[in-house]
Design a protein around this motif. Sequence first.
Motif, PDB file in Angstrom:
ATOM      1  N   PRO A 164       0.892  -1.259   0.039  1.00 61.30           N
ATOM      2  CA  PRO A 164      -0.023  -0.182   0.147  1.00 61.30           C
ATOM      3  C   PRO A 164       0.667   1.340  -0.058  1.00 61.30           C
ATOM      4  N   MET A 165       0.571   2.005  -0.811  1.00 62.16           N
ATOM      5  CA  MET A 165       1.492   3.348  -0.851  1.00 62.16           C
ATOM      6  C   MET A 165       0.635   4.289  -1.920  1.00 62.16           C
ATOM      7  N   ILE A 166       0.849   5.755  -1.406  1.00 60.67           N
ATOM      8  CA  ILE A 166      -0.023   6.799  -2.232  1.00 60.67           C
ATOM      9  C   ILE A 166       1.191   7.882  -2.653  1.00 60.67           C
ATOM     10  N   LEU A 167       1.119   8.014  -4.133  1.00 66.12           N
ATOM     11  CA  LEU A 167       2.016   8.970  -4.454  1.00 66.12           C
ATOM     12  C   LEU A 167       1.275  10.268  -4.795  1.00 66.12           C
ATOM     13  N   ILE A 168       1.690  11.138  -3.977  1.00 70.27           N
ATOM     14  CA  ILE A 168       1.035  12.393  -4.009  1.00 70.27           C
ATOM     15  C   ILE A 168       1.956  13.430  -5.017  1.00 70.27           C
ATOM     16  N   SER A 169       1.535  13.739  -6.072  1.00 71.86           N
ATOM     17  CA  SER A 169       2.262  14.674  -7.020  1.00 71.86           C
ATOM     18  C   SER A 169       1.543  15.973  -7.169  1.00 71.86           C
ATOM     19  N   GLY A 170       2.200  17.080  -7.008  1.00 73.91           N
ATOM     20  CA  GLY A 170       1.699  18.550  -7.368  1.00 73.91           C
ATOM     21  C   GLY A 170       1.813  18.223  -8.954  1.00 73.91           C
ATOM     22  N   SER A 171       0.860  19.144  -9.544  1.00 77.55           N
ATOM     23  CA  SER A 171       0.782  18.953 -11.040  1.00 77.55           C
ATOM     24  C   SER A 171       0.383  20.505 -11.515  1.00 77.55           C
ATOM     25  N   SER A 172       0.516  20.817 -12.762  1.00 81.07           N
ATOM     26  CA  SER A 172       0.124  22.214 -13.301  1.00 81.07           C
ATOM     27  C   SER A 172      -1.336  22.453 -13.526  1.00 81.07           C
ATOM     28  N   GLU A 173      -1.590  23.588 -14.131  1.00 79.06           N
ATOM     29  CA  GLU A 173      -2.776  24.067 -14.295  1.00 79.06           C
ATOM     30  C   GLU A 173      -3.733  23.259 -15.233  1.00 79.06           C
ATOM     31  N   ARG A 174      -4.871  22.897 -14.743  1.00 80.76           N
ATOM     32  CA  ARG A 174      -5.609  21.757 -15.646  1.00 80.76           C
ATOM     33  C   ARG A 174      -6.000  22.458 -16.828  1.00 80.76           C
ATOM     34  N   GLU A 175      -6.385  23.714 -16.858  1.00 78.40           N
ATOM     35  CA  GLU A 175      -6.786  24.414 -18.178  1.00 78.40           C
ATOM     36  C   GLU A 175      -5.715  24.465 -18.969  1.00 78.40           C
ATOM     37  N   LEU A 180      -5.312  22.029 -22.607  1.00 79.94           N
ATOM     38  CA  LEU A 180      -5.357  22.482 -23.913  1.00 79.94           C
ATOM     39  C   LEU A 180      -3.949  22.458 -24.588  1.00 79.94           C
ATOM     40  N   GLN A 181      -3.053  21.819 -23.762  1.00 79.43           N
ATOM     41  CA  GLN A 181      -1.585  21.699 -24.305  1.00 79.43           C
ATOM     42  C   GLN A 181      -1.037  22.996 -24.614  1.00 79.43           C
ATOM     43  N   GLN A 182      -1.063  23.937 -23.747  1.00 77.95           N
ATOM     44  CA  GLN A 182      -0.490  25.346 -24.004  1.00 77.95           C
ATOM     45  C   GLN A 182       1.023  25.617 -23.451  1.00 77.95           C
ATOM     46  N   GLY A 183       1.537  24.294 -22.970  1.00 71.82           N
ATOM     47  CA  GLY A 183       2.976  24.364 -22.605  1.00 71.82           C
ATOM     48  C   GLY A 183       2.963  25.102 -21.338  1.00 71.82           C
ATOM     49  N   ASP A 184       2.601  24.786 -20.182  1.00 71.76           N
ATOM     50  CA  ASP A 184       2.655  25.138 -18.961  1.00 71.76           C
ATOM     51  C   ASP A 184       3.957  24.508 -18.329  1.00 71.76           C
ATOM     52  N   TYR A 185       4.402  25.342 -17.182  1.00 70.93           N
ATOM     53  CA  TYR A 185       5.642  24.764 -16.418  1.00 70.93           C
ATOM     54  C   TYR A 185       5.586  23.443 -15.998  1.00 70.93           C
ATOM     55  N   GLU A 186       6.328  22.628 -16.468  1.00 72.71           N
ATOM     56  CA  GLU A 186       6.155  21.037 -16.297  1.00 72.71           C
ATOM     57  C   GLU A 186       4.945  20.415 -16.503  1.00 72.71           C
ATOM     58  N   GLU A 187       4.463  20.723 -17.853  1.00 72.19           N
ATOM     59  CA  GLU A 187       3.089  20.264 -18.464  1.00 72.19           C
ATOM     60  C   GLU A 187       2.912  18.719 -18.528  1.00 72.19           C
ATOM     61  N   LEU A 188       1.939  18.369 -18.071  1.00 67.95           N
ATOM     62  CA  LEU A 188       2.022  16.631 -18.111  1.00 67.95           C
ATOM     63  C   LEU A 188       0.680  16.193 -17.615  1.00 67.95           C
ATOM     64  N   ASP A 189       0.098  15.300 -18.463  1.00 68.83           N
ATOM     65  CA  ASP A 189      -1.376  14.915 -17.846  1.00 68.83           C
ATOM     66  C   ASP A 189      -1.023  13.498 -17.021  1.00 68.83           C
ATOM     67  N   GLN A 190      -0.421  14.036 -15.950  1.00 71.78           N
ATOM     68  CA  GLN A 190      -0.110  12.997 -14.665  1.00 71.78           C
ATOM     69  C   GLN A 190      -1.249  11.969 -14.458  1.00 71.78           C
ATOM     70  N   LEU A 191      -2.416  12.373 -14.249  1.00 71.08           N
ATOM     71  CA  LEU A 191      -3.529  11.427 -13.944  1.00 71.08           C
ATOM     72  C   LEU A 191      -3.392  10.161 -14.927  1.00 71.08           C
ATOM     73  N   ALA A 192      -3.451  10.805 -16.141  1.00 70.27           N
ATOM     74  CA  ALA A 192      -3.685   9.691 -17.200  1.00 70.27           C
ATOM     75  C   ALA A 192      -2.475   8.527 -17.483  1.00 70.27           C
ATOM     76  N   ILE A 193      -1.337   9.073 -17.106  1.00 68.18           N
ATOM     77  CA  ILE A 193      -0.176   8.312 -17.112  1.00 68.18           C
ATOM     78  C   ILE A 193      -0.110   7.374 -16.029  1.00 68.18           C
ATOM     79  N   ALA A 194      -0.501   7.859 -15.090  1.00 64.04           N
ATOM     80  CA  ALA A 194      -0.412   7.123 -13.780  1.00 64.04           C
ATOM     81  C   ALA A 194      -1.409   5.806 -13.512  1.00 64.04           C
TER      82      ALA A 194
END
Length: 582
Positions: free
Chosen positions: A108-119, A123-137
């Motif tokens: 049992p483990m929980i990975l909590i990651s900060g992520s960039s701004e959803r909007e 829209l793939q507008q190139g935020d700082y460290e942009e990545l769709d983390q939820l989909a990848i996880a």
Amino acid sequence: MGTAEAQVAAAGDAQISTDGFQLVIDALKLNGIDTIYGLPGIPITDLTRRAQAEGMRMLSFRHEQNAGYAASIAGFLTQKPGICLTVSAPGFLNGLNALAHATTNCFPMILISGSSEREIVDLQQGDYEELDQLAIAKPLAKAAFRVLHAEDIGVGIARAIRAAVSGRPGGVYLDMPAKLFAQSIDAATAKSSLIKVVDPAPRQIPAPEAVKRALDLLKSAKKPLIILGKGAAYAQADAELHALIDKTGIPYLPMSMAKGLLPDTHEQCASAARSYVLPEADVVMLIGARLNWLLSHGKGKTWGGKSAKGWGGQKFIQIDISPQEADSNVRIDAPVVGDIGSCVLAMVAALGRDWPRPPQEWLAAVADKKKGNVAKMAETLAKNPSPMNFHSALNVVRDIVRANPDAMFVNEGANALDFTRSIVDMYKPRKRIDVGTWGIMGIGMGYCVAAAVVTKQQVIAIEGDSAFGFSGMEVETICRYNLPVCIVIMNNNGVYKGTDVNPTGGPDVAPTVFVRGARYDKLIEAFGGVGVYATTPAELRKGMEEAIRSRKPTLINAVIDETAGTESGRITSLNPSAAKKK
Ligand SMILES: Cc1ncc(C[n+]2csc(CCOP(=O)(O)OP(=O)(O)O)c2C)c(N)n1
Ligand SMILES: [Mg+2]
């Protein structure tokens, strides 16, 4: 800032506000989680600071993968989700390896990651460290959630905890976009939004008819065998397991991380006769062990089958928390589904008083095989070759562990893993933690940190020189927190051995070879730890004894004969092109 509760009480004013940072900390603490393994940076730096200010143990690592491995094994040892905290995109991806590892190993483990701004991300507008983390996880986690509003933090953490520890445990991803942390929320509303999870891992009681079916089959056996997996170790049902082994008198094999559930020196322990009991057994009871590659999928030559995939003729009983586990590799004649503690307890209760011991011929044959193999091994261990080899070094480690049975024991490498597992006996449950289901390199130093922090015991790590390199920089972390960790590097100058040559005669060394005679012991000295250079078993013994006496972070560079290893250790047969290379 105090807890939401304290703020309300102090101000006597329901209008006072709190924020997302505080709610994450309050939600974790409310659920008895007091330690975070992570690495700061945008957007979670203040979360790490405030967690520490609020009395949580905030352990900062040099790489998120190691923090993640630490969290995963903390989960295994405590039955509470280990928390790994990372920044967005690259930090998240570094932690993801450990999340997948947790899911694969059922930790049992929980990975909590900060992520960039959803909007901006969407829209793939190139935020700082942009990545769709939820989909990848998602495909690598048992469950994955995102929290967008501060008032949902309580629910998000509650769901993550339940998903991580209930049923078959696993890795859970919790996505927290940067904006969430700074959201302010009325403190009284915040407080009432938190959830203290009631009964996070409910017992799962097996059906009585499943227990009866299993016991009827077990009773019919002429050559019964029990296999204990790391699920049995995780369950912390040690007394129940002892009773089952004692009352049935059946020989048992512990899988790697189940070693020590009963002392490896127990007379029913069949480890030293593994290659005899697997093909010979007629009824095998698996307890928290899966029939994956580590058990040759329950078929083939290991099990006495005539061909690589041929059935060996065994009947199987499988005790497992997951109803989907049975029949995954071979037919399971008697599945028993439930949590290991409840299942084993039900079995012990149903054994009755007059359970017959297994036939004497079987017990005698197993004992005989064991005796022969133990004598052979004793002969090898007694040799004192120069240079030192795996056996003469591990003979020392074996003595040290026998004298310190409470020490936690971390192990990774190829030969450094396989020889250690078979030579070094364990005496108590959940002491041995290692490469697990995937056979991964890199768990070493993260596991050392978590083992020391969680158990407060001395930690001994036996590391291949290649294996150590994957997490070696965390010796700084070990020194920084002044943890009682003694790392022994089995230094044979490379991956498997140090003798390969570049066939072209060019200046690059072969891909499996490292710097010859590397002084890993100097590495820890850079951070104030104790470095020891050991070329003989006597020097190794002295170094380990001193490390344990002083409890100082220690790294022993044990110089091993570079010709001593085998390609891929014990699993040479899985290596496609080099199967014959020894
Ligand atoms: C993450 C990861 N990368 C690569 C491997 C492949 N691999 C298996 S064992 C091993 C290292 C073996 O060398 P060492 O740790 O020095 O042990 P030795 O056999 O020399 O004792 C490697 C690289 C792996 N298991 N995991
Ligand atoms: Mg090596």
